[in-house]
Design an enzyme around this catalytic site. Structure first.
Site, PDB file in Angstrom:
ATOM      1  N   ARG A   1      -3.599 -13.742 -21.518  1.00 58.54           N
ATOM      2  CA  ARG A   1      -2.845 -13.906 -22.762  1.00 58.54           C
ATOM      3  C   ARG A   1      -3.349 -15.078 -23.579  1.00 58.54           C
ATOM      4  O   ARG A   1      -3.444 -15.032 -24.787  1.00 58.54           O
ATOM      5  CB  ARG A   1      -1.367 -14.157 -22.422  1.00 58.54           C
ATOM      6  CG  ARG A   1      -0.471 -13.100 -22.996  1.00 58.54           C
ATOM      7  CD  ARG A   1       0.932 -13.288 -22.516  1.00 58.54           C
ATOM      8  NE  ARG A   1       0.976 -13.498 -21.060  1.00 58.54           N
ATOM      9  CZ  ARG A   1       2.051 -13.870 -20.387  1.00 58.54           C
ATOM     10  NH1 ARG A   1       3.168 -14.091 -21.014  1.00 58.54           N
ATOM     11  NH2 ARG A   1       2.029 -14.018 -19.074  1.00 58.54           N
TER      12      ARG A   1
ATOM     13  N   ASP B   1       7.466  -4.330  -1.135  1.00 58.19           N
ATOM     14  CA  ASP B   1       6.162  -4.996  -1.134  1.00 58.19           C
ATOM     15  C   ASP B   1       5.241  -4.459  -0.034  1.00 58.19           C
ATOM     16  O   ASP B   1       4.036  -4.360  -0.222  1.00 58.19           O
ATOM     17  CB  ASP B   1       6.395  -6.506  -0.937  1.00 58.19           C
ATOM     18  CG  ASP B   1       5.123  -7.324  -1.096  1.00 58.19           C
ATOM     19  OD1 ASP B   1       4.308  -6.972  -1.979  1.00 58.19           O
ATOM     20  OD2 ASP B   1       4.936  -8.311  -0.355  1.00 58.19           O
TER      21      ASP B   1
ATOM     22  N   HIS C   1      -4.577  -1.650  -0.664  1.00 54.71           N
ATOM     23  CA  HIS C   1      -5.781  -2.254  -0.079  1.00 54.71           C
ATOM     24  C   HIS C   1      -5.838  -2.101   1.444  1.00 54.71           C
ATOM     25  O   HIS C   1      -6.894  -2.248   2.039  1.00 54.71           O
ATOM     26  CB  HIS C   1      -5.958  -3.717  -0.532  1.00 54.71           C
ATOM     27  CG  HIS C   1      -5.064  -4.702   0.160  1.00 54.71           C
ATOM     28  ND1 HIS C   1      -3.766  -4.923  -0.197  1.00 54.71           N
ATOM     29  CD2 HIS C   1      -5.300  -5.536   1.198  1.00 54.71           C
ATOM     30  CE1 HIS C   1      -3.243  -5.838   0.584  1.00 54.71           C
ATOM     31  NE2 HIS C   1      -4.140  -6.236   1.448  1.00 54.71           N
TER      32      HIS C   1
ATOM     33  N   LYS D   1      -0.354  -1.840  -6.456  1.00 50.01           N
ATOM     34  CA  LYS D   1       0.998  -1.587  -5.968  1.00 50.01           C
ATOM     35  C   LYS D   1       1.868  -2.838  -6.109  1.00 50.01           C
ATOM     36  O   LYS D   1       1.313  -3.914  -6.271  1.00 50.01           O
ATOM     37  CB  LYS D   1       0.976  -1.114  -4.503  1.00 50.01           C
ATOM     38  CG  LYS D   1       0.124  -1.972  -3.584  1.00 50.01           C
ATOM     39  CD  LYS D   1       0.756  -2.845  -2.559  1.00 50.01           C
ATOM     40  CE  LYS D   1       2.040  -3.488  -2.683  1.00 50.01           C
ATOM     41  NZ  LYS D   1       2.067  -4.914  -2.280  1.00 50.01           N
TER      42      LYS D   1
ATOM     43  N   GLU E   1       2.953 -11.867   8.845  1.00 50.18           N
ATOM     44  CA  GLU E   1       2.322 -12.945   8.066  1.00 50.18           C
ATOM     45  C   GLU E   1       2.988 -14.259   8.428  1.00 50.18           C
ATOM     46  O   GLU E   1       4.208 -14.302   8.637  1.00 50.18           O
ATOM     47  CB  GLU E   1       2.511 -12.684   6.571  1.00 50.18           C
ATOM     48  CG  GLU E   1       1.820 -11.437   6.081  1.00 50.18           C
ATOM     49  CD  GLU E   1       1.928 -11.308   4.574  1.00 50.18           C
ATOM     50  OE1 GLU E   1       0.982 -11.709   3.882  1.00 50.18           O
ATOM     51  OE2 GLU E   1       2.965 -10.826   4.097  1.00 50.18           O
TER      52      GLU E   1
ATOM     53  N   LYS F   1       7.459 -12.182   6.553  1.00 48.39           N
ATOM     54  CA  LYS F   1       6.801 -13.428   6.139  1.00 48.39           C
ATOM     55  C   LYS F   1       7.336 -14.547   7.030  1.00 48.39           C
ATOM     56  O   LYS F   1       8.429 -14.453   7.576  1.00 48.39           O
ATOM     57  CB  LYS F   1       7.136 -13.738   4.677  1.00 48.39           C
ATOM     58  CG  LYS F   1       6.684 -12.613   3.727  1.00 48.39           C
ATOM     59  CD  LYS F   1       5.789 -13.138   2.641  1.00 48.39           C
ATOM     60  CE  LYS F   1       5.370 -12.059   1.678  1.00 48.39           C
ATOM     61  NZ  LYS F   1       3.930 -11.797   1.672  1.00 48.39           N
TER      62      LYS F   1
ATOM     63  N   HIS G   1       1.935  -0.110   2.199  1.00 49.26           N
ATOM     64  CA  HIS G   1       1.019  -0.362   3.316  1.00 49.26           C
ATOM     65  C   HIS G   1       1.469   0.284   4.630  1.00 49.26           C
ATOM     66  O   HIS G   1       0.710   0.975   5.291  1.00 49.26           O
ATOM     67  CB  HIS G   1       0.858  -1.868   3.563  1.00 49.26           C
ATOM     68  CG  HIS G   1       0.381  -2.644   2.368  1.00 49.26           C
ATOM     69  ND1 HIS G   1      -0.547  -2.157   1.487  1.00 49.26           N
ATOM     70  CD2 HIS G   1       0.680  -3.890   1.924  1.00 49.26           C
ATOM     71  CE1 HIS G   1      -0.802  -3.060   0.550  1.00 49.26           C
ATOM     72  NE2 HIS G   1      -0.058  -4.121   0.801  1.00 49.26           N
TER      73      HIS G   1
HETATM   74  C1  BG6 Z   1       0.159  -7.508  -0.560  1.00 46.50           C
HETATM   75  C2  BG6 Z   1       1.554  -8.033  -0.643  1.00 46.50           C
HETATM   76  O1  BG6 Z   1       0.096  -6.167  -0.969  1.00 46.50           O
HETATM   77  O2  BG6 Z   1      -0.314  -7.606   0.773  1.00 46.50           O
HETATM   78  C3  BG6 Z   1       1.629  -9.449  -0.141  1.00 46.50           C
HETATM   79  O3  BG6 Z   1       1.997  -7.980  -1.983  1.00 46.50           O
HETATM   80  C4  BG6 Z   1       1.014  -9.575   1.228  1.00 46.50           C
HETATM   81  O4  BG6 Z   1       2.960  -9.938  -0.113  1.00 46.50           O
HETATM   82  C5  BG6 Z   1      -0.358  -8.923   1.264  1.00 46.50           C
HETATM   83  O5  BG6 Z   1       0.910 -10.950   1.542  1.00 46.50           O
HETATM   84  C6  BG6 Z   1      -0.887  -8.855   2.677  1.00 46.50           C
HETATM   85  O6  BG6 Z   1      -2.206  -8.418   2.642  1.00 46.50           O
HETATM   86  P1  BG6 Z   1      -3.190  -8.744   3.840  1.00 46.50           P
HETATM   87  O7  BG6 Z   1      -4.414  -7.983   3.542  1.00 46.50           O
HETATM   88  O8  BG6 Z   1      -3.381 -10.236   3.822  1.00 46.50           O
HETATM   89  O9  BG6 Z   1      -2.467  -8.296   5.067  1.00 46.50           O
END
Ligand code: BG6
Length: 486
Positions: free
Chosen positions: A45, A231, A174, A144, A212, A336, A236
């Site tokens: 921006r 999330d 991912h 996402k 995490e 988390k 995932h």
């Molecule tokens: C993301 C989430 O898609 O994946 C995050 O938004 C999360 O909150 C992350 O920390 C975890 O990805 P990875 O590859 O580190 O397990």
């Protein structure tokens, strides 16, 4: 393999771009997978108040790219990147100038990566359409979570579809780009060994964990109101579940894989009412210590004044209602501020039906097949063997292990590089179809609606622990335990 392409990152100076996309792209340049002729546009921006090279130096100092970057490689990369100041919501001269610059080179794939909140997807796609940036060579990558529920996701998908065909729309998750996940497909569908064992006849249950140790890391605005179910679970974890549970596709192409994943999502046991209370645990971290360091609770971490209803932890049990999986619980867990960062899938097999040696009876552990996604990736089969150290007939559990199953060093592709390159060459196999997103939302929406009506379902756990007591109880009620449970 396509190496030359143009990439526009909307939200180019934001968190995802700095932490994941730019490190992935420079690694691609170092490994020779991304040609220096490619152009990378970073939209934001506000006007840039420093040079690209100066800004990138700071970005890489923070995110420490995985591979060594020489001065030459850095200079090459910096010359590929340009800042673009853009008001995403409104058309105008900025957009026209961007389109003119991009279209100077119209012989290569053009990838638009929308690393912005989903509420902006519609206006960005409207502008891409209005400025002629949605032609056949263009692909749009949607990060996402896509929307915040079924209705919003459908509305976004319909808006995007006004400008981009489904074949141009790449919904990224991912986790599907992680090496071990692709190995899971290779392993399942190119070895007779596993496929024959892959059902309720032999498998007792399956656990999928994405743990995490970090907190929300400066993403308070995004996370509060999103929570772990939107999330991590809606995308995932359900995607991993699909890959584990799907039937062998006729071909390993995008349509065949995505059709099979969709069938799994359609077969998920719908959780409703009391079944949600019995099968889903949600919790938020309170203060505690992670790796010996004291950390505040979620609300204090985010500086919230009011009590928050956002969950940072989920553990759930579900079933897939088909012949292959009837009776096999799938346990999913993510959180988390847990004691460690790792992601893995554990396939636990049934007990042996009969032990021929009474002395062994008590000490035979079930076989487990472990697919470790991170931090390192490996595949491990845990089996029982005779204990060589003992003169008696004792057994011990040993691990047959394949470490670092993919390429090593700079040739190893992180998930984002892999997926950007797939988008550039138009391969959707590792991207999520619109119908999958819709079904996954329908499934989690019911759970979220139930929680909204019953706020007391939110439990608390101390940061640095494996979640609340109820998450352990979910397993122990079934006579099982989490494979990693501190
Ligand atoms: C993301 C989430 O898609 O994946 C995050 O938004 C999360 O909150 C992350 O920390 C975890 O990805 P990875 O590859 O580190 O397990």
């Amino acid at each position: 393999m396509v190496k030359t392409f143009d990439l526009v990152i909307f939200g180019g100076t934001g968190d995802l771009s700095r932490k994941k996309l730019l490190p992935a792209l420079i690694a691609g340049v170092v490994a020779g997978r991304v040609s220096p002729d490619s152009r990378i546009y970073l939209t934001s921006r506000s006007a840039a108040d420093e040079t690209v090279a100066g800004w990138l130096t700071k970005v890489f100092a923070e995110t420490a790219p995985a591979c060594h970057v020489s001065d030459d490689n850095f200079a090459t990369f910096a010359s590929m990147v340009r800042f673009v100041q853009l008001n995403l919501g409104e058309g105008g001269d900025d957009w026209k100038a961007l389109a003119a610059d991009i279209n100077k080179q119209d012989d290569r794939p053009l990838v638009h990566f929308l690393a912005v909140p989903p509420s902006l997807f519609t206006s960005v796609c409207d502008q891409l359409g209005a400025n002629g940036l949605n032609g056949e060579r263009a692909r749009v990558v949607l990060e996402k979570p896509l929307g915040h529920d079924y209705d919003s996701a459908e509305a976004i998908n319909a808006d995007v579809a006004r400008h981009f065909a489904e074949g141009q729309t790449f919904r990224i998750d991912h986790y599907l780009g992680k090496e071990a996940v692709q190995n899971l497909l290779a392993l399942r569908f190119s070895n007779i060994l596993f496929e024959r064992l892959w059902s309720n006849r032999t498998i007792d249950h399956i656990q999928i964990t994405a743990a995490e140790n970090i907190g929300v890391e400066g993403r308070a605005g995004f996370y509060e109101g999103t929570g772990a179910i939107r999330d991590m679970v809606q995308n995932h974890l359900l995607q991993l579940l699909c890959l584990v549970a799907m039937e062998p596709p006729a071909r390993l192409d995008a349509d065949s894989i995505r059709d099979e994943k969709l069938k799994v999502l359609k077969s998920l046991e719908p959780l409703e009412g009391d079944a949600i209370d019995r099968n889903v645990v949600r919790a938020q971290y309170g203060e505690g210590a992670v790796n010996g360091k004291a950390v505040p609770g979620y609300a204090a971490d985010l500086g919230l004044k009011d009590k928050s209803q956002t969950e940072t932890f989920i553990a759930l049990r579900t079933h897939i209602q088909n012949w292959r999986w009837a009776g096999v619980p799938f346990y999913l867990r993510t959180g988390k501020r847990l004691p460690a960062r790792f992601a893995e899938i554990v396939i636990q097999f049934k007990d042996v039906p009969h032990s021929p040696n009474a002395a062994w009876g008590a000490s035979i552990n079930p076989n487990r097949f472990i697919i470790r996604l991170q931090p390192e990736d490996h595949l491990a089969l845990r089996v029982m063997m005779k204990n060589h150290d003992s003169s008696s007939d004792e057994l011990k559990e040993v691990e047959l292990r394949l470490d670092d199953v993919g390429a090593k060093g700079p040739m190893r592709m992180g998930p984002y590089l892999r997926l950007i390159l797939d988008a550039a060459r138009g391969d959707q196999s590792l991207f999520v179809h619109r119908a999958e997103v819709a079904h996954a939302w329908r499934w989690v929406d019911r759970i979220i609606a139930h929680w909204q009506a019953k706020p007391a379902t939110l439990k608390t756990y101390s940061a640095g622990t494996w979640g609340p007591y109820e998450a352990h109880d979910l397993m122990s009620r079934d006579g099982r335990t989490w494979y990693h449970d501190g």
